[in-house]
Design a protein around this motif. Structure first.
Motif, short mmCIF file in Angstrom:
data_model
loop_
_atom_site.label_atom_id
_atom_site.label_comp_id
_atom_site.label_asym_id
_atom_site.label_seq_id
_atom_site.Cartn_x
_atom_site.Cartn_y
_atom_site.Cartn_z
N VAL A 158 0.85 -1.19 0.00
CA VAL A 158 0.00 0.00 0.00
C VAL A 158 0.88 1.24 0.00
CG1 VAL A 158 -1.92 -1.10 1.19
CG2 VAL A 158 -0.14 0.07 2.51
N GLN A 159 0.26 2.38 -0.24
CA GLN A 159 0.98 3.65 -0.16
C GLN A 159 0.84 4.23 1.24
OE1 GLN A 159 -0.49 6.09 -3.39
NE2 GLN A 159 1.06 5.28 -4.78
N ALA A 160 1.76 5.09 1.57
CA ALA A 160 1.72 5.75 2.87
C ALA A 160 0.38 6.47 3.04
CB ALA A 160 2.86 6.75 2.99
N GLY A 161 -0.17 6.34 4.25
CA GLY A 161 -1.46 6.95 4.55
C GLY A 161 -2.66 6.03 4.35
N GLU B 26 7.85 3.13 7.59
CA GLU B 26 8.52 2.40 8.67
C GLU B 26 7.68 1.26 9.24
OE1 GLU B 26 8.10 5.71 8.41
OE2 GLU B 26 7.72 6.65 10.37
N ASP B 27 6.43 1.14 8.83
CA ASP B 27 5.62 -0.01 9.22
C ASP B 27 5.91 -1.23 8.35
OD1 ASP B 27 2.93 2.29 9.72
OD2 ASP B 27 4.14 1.33 11.28
N THR B 28 6.69 -1.04 7.30
CA THR B 28 7.04 -2.15 6.42
C THR B 28 7.76 -3.23 7.20
OG1 THR B 28 7.17 -0.75 4.46
CG2 THR B 28 8.40 -2.83 4.41
N ALA B 29 7.24 -4.45 7.13
CA ALA B 29 7.80 -5.57 7.89
C ALA B 29 7.04 -6.84 7.54
CB ALA B 29 7.70 -5.31 9.39
N GLY C 130 3.76 -15.73 8.97
CA GLY C 130 4.10 -14.35 8.65
C GLY C 130 3.45 -13.88 7.36
N THR C 131 3.14 -12.59 7.33
CA THR C 131 2.58 -11.98 6.13
C THR C 131 3.29 -10.65 5.91
OG1 THR C 131 0.53 -11.30 5.02
CG2 THR C 131 0.66 -10.85 7.38
N GLN C 132 3.66 -10.38 4.67
CA GLN C 132 4.44 -9.20 4.35
C GLN C 132 3.53 -7.98 4.21
OE1 GLN C 132 7.96 -8.80 3.81
NE2 GLN C 132 7.40 -6.62 3.81
N VAL C 133 3.92 -6.90 4.88
CA VAL C 133 3.28 -5.61 4.71
C VAL C 133 4.34 -4.64 4.20
CG1 VAL C 133 2.21 -3.65 5.88
CG2 VAL C 133 1.54 -5.99 6.48
N THR C 134 4.06 -4.03 3.06
CA THR C 134 4.99 -3.08 2.47
C THR C 134 4.26 -1.76 2.24
OG1 THR C 134 6.19 -4.86 1.35
CG2 THR C 134 6.58 -2.61 0.58
N VAL C 135 4.86 -0.68 2.79
CA VAL C 135 4.25 0.64 2.66
C VAL C 135 5.23 1.51 1.87
CG1 VAL C 135 3.25 2.61 3.86
CG2 VAL C 135 3.16 0.32 4.89
N SER C 136 4.78 1.97 0.73
CA SER C 136 5.63 2.80 -0.12
C SER C 136 5.38 4.27 0.19
CB SER C 136 5.37 2.51 -1.58
OG SER C 136 4.04 2.86 -1.92
#
Length: 121
Positions: free
Chosen positions: A12-15, A87-90, A114-120
């Motif tokens: 997802v994108q930031a916000g 910084e929530d990417t983990a 585990g599940t990947q969360v990526t914040v751009s």
């Protein structure tokens, strides 16, 4: 046999927001929680909740943005993540135990894959 099945991660994108789910099977746990980990860092507690009372704990970095909840009938815990930041990417891990303090200390016996969360940004 105990299984913790996580879902809901993604890019997802930031916000923006995401909701993670973790369904437990094979046992009824007194508490469940979420941890996260990035490469080279220790796994850190994000949030935890007790089954009976709904008592919660949050990392300071997510207070006011993340909400943990549980559906006892479904033996499932959720993590609603709003206002996501890069910084929530983990990788986010679900955990469950019969002792709440073991969840808080990271000594719980059961963990999801585990599940990947990526914040751009």
């Amino acid at each position: 046999q105990v299984h913790l099945t996580e879902s809901g991660g993604g890019l997802v994108q930031a916000g923006e927001s995401l909701r993670l789910s973790c369904a437990a099977s094979g046992s009824i746990f007194s508490a469940m929680g979420w941890y996260r980990q990035t490469p080279g860092k220790q796994r850190e507690l994000v949030a935890a909740i007790t089954r009976a009372t709904g008592w919660t704990n949050y990392a300071d970095s997510v207070k006011g943005r993340f909400t943990i909840s549980r559906d006892s009938a479904k033996n499932t815990v959720y993590l609603q993540m709003n206002s996501l930041k890069p910084e929530d990417t983990a990788v986010y891990y679900c955990t469950a135990d019969y002792v709440y303090n073991d969840i808080l200390s990271g000594r719980s016996d059961y963990w999801g894959q585990g599940t990947q969360v990526t914040v751009s940004s």
